[in-house]
Design an enzyme around this catalytic site. Structure first.
Site, PDB file in Angstrom:
ATOM      1  CB  SER A   1      18.441  35.194 -64.321  1.00  0.00           C
ATOM      2  OG  SER A   1      17.237  33.924 -64.476  1.00  0.00           O
TER       3      SER A   1
ATOM      4  CG  ASP B   1      10.372  36.190 -65.951  1.00  0.00           C
ATOM      5  OD1 ASP B   1      10.804  35.292 -66.050  1.00  0.00           O
ATOM      6  OD2 ASP B   1      11.669  37.255 -65.197  1.00  0.00           O
TER       7      ASP B   1
ATOM      8  CG  HIS C   1      13.832  34.938 -67.824  1.00  0.00           C
ATOM      9  ND1 HIS C   1      13.516  34.790 -66.213  1.00  0.00           N
ATOM     10  CD2 HIS C   1      14.644  34.615 -68.042  1.00  0.00           C
ATOM     11  CE1 HIS C   1      14.458  35.281 -65.867  1.00  0.00           C
ATOM     12  NE2 HIS C   1      15.468  34.733 -67.425  1.00  0.00           N
TER      13      HIS C   1
END
Length: 305
Positions: free
Chosen positions: A155, A249, A279
């Site tokens: 991320s 996501d 995610h």
């Protein structure tokens, strides 16, 4: 494909807990919630672990070094945790880094870079680059191979890995052999199809706006390639990459677009979408089989580098 059954269980548990949306919290409240949600699992043993601090551009940077049990020297993966540049730390990603160490048989260095909003862009970038340079300079004394340095993250941490790769290329130091990018943030924009399709599975558009809002000093920062690497004019000459995305996501499309840009620039890249996943699945390997599968895949790829 439909949401993975194990993901559905996680989502139901989160809904039953009545957790407030992250964008309604203060950064400190969000950090406390993330710590509270950490699953109580027995961490995998590794060969050795060492906590230390290293010099940074604005003071000492805490790091944690994970060594495999096998004899070295080991290739070195410098890892940056996720959390939207606002939350997360060495402890939040301890279990993941242990599993990466065992799966890859690489020495893993987890970096506790400065967080926003106390330290806005480019503080995290500066810390990440400084830590990578330090790892290359000190690899041999740690039992690592100074000629085999990779960067990685998930991320926002994957965002930092991309921009460290850009900086290393442009500055000519250190020489990086690979980048591991797990559902990377690559662009300050919220207009992709994946944002429209997946606004409600753990990570939301409102949450990403909250993260970006705390991280950036201004709208202009969002156009800086060191914040939005997808906006970099030239991606040639970067290290080979593995990009992992999740079907459900919001960041899926920008991660895959970055992979396409790398490929067009002549950079060897593998892009793997994990269908049925959301995610954060990579760091939920304790409860998601496909999270553990993804970590094992990263391990296999690093072993082949």
């Amino acid at each position: 494909m439909p949401l993975d059954p194990q993901v559905q269980v996680v989502l139901k548990q989160r809904a039953a807990a009545g957790l407030p949306p992250i964008h309604t919290m203060t950064p400190q409240q969000a950090r406390e919630m993330m710590a509270a949600l950490r699953p109580p699992v027995e961490p995998e043993p590794v060969g050795a672990i060492e906590d230390r601090t290293i010099p940074g551009p604005a003071g000492q940077i805490p790091i944690r070094i994970y060594k495999p049990a096998a004899p070295g020297p080991f290739p070195v993966l410098v890892y940056f945790h996720g959390g939207g540049w606002v939350i997360g730390d060495i402890e939040s990603h301890d279990a993941t880094c242990r599993m990466l160490t065992n799966a890859s048989q690489w020495l893993v260095i987890s970096v506790d870079y400065r967080l926003a909003p106390e330290h806005k862009f480019p503080a995290a970038v500066e810390d990440a680059y400084a830590a990578t340079c330090w790892a290359a300079e000190h690899a041999a004394e740690l039992g690592g191979d100074p000629n085999s340095i990779a960067v990685g993250g998930d991320s926002a941490g994957a965002n930092l890995a991309t921009v460290v790769s850009l900086l290393a290329r442009d500055k000519g130091n250190p020489k990086l052999c690979y980048q591991i990018l797990v559902y990377p943030v690559t662009n300050y924009a919220f207009d992709t199809l994946s944002y429209a399709e997946n606004d409600g599975y753990i990570l939301t558009k409102d949450a990403m706006k909250w993260f970006w809002g705390h991280y950036l000093r201004s709208e202009a920062d969002g156009r800086n390639p060191l914040a939005s690497p997808l906006q970099a004019e030239d991606l040639s000459g970067l290290p080979p990459a593995l990009i992992i995305t999740a079907e459900y996501d919001p960041l899926r499309d920008e991660g895959e677009a970055y992979g396409q840009r790398l490929q067009e620039a002549g950079v060897p890249v593998m892009v793997k979408r994990y269908n049925g996943m959301v995610h954060g699945f990579f760091t939920m390997a304790a409860v998601l089989d496909r999270g553990r599968e993804a970590i094992q895949e990263v391990g296999r790829v690093l072993q082949s580098v």
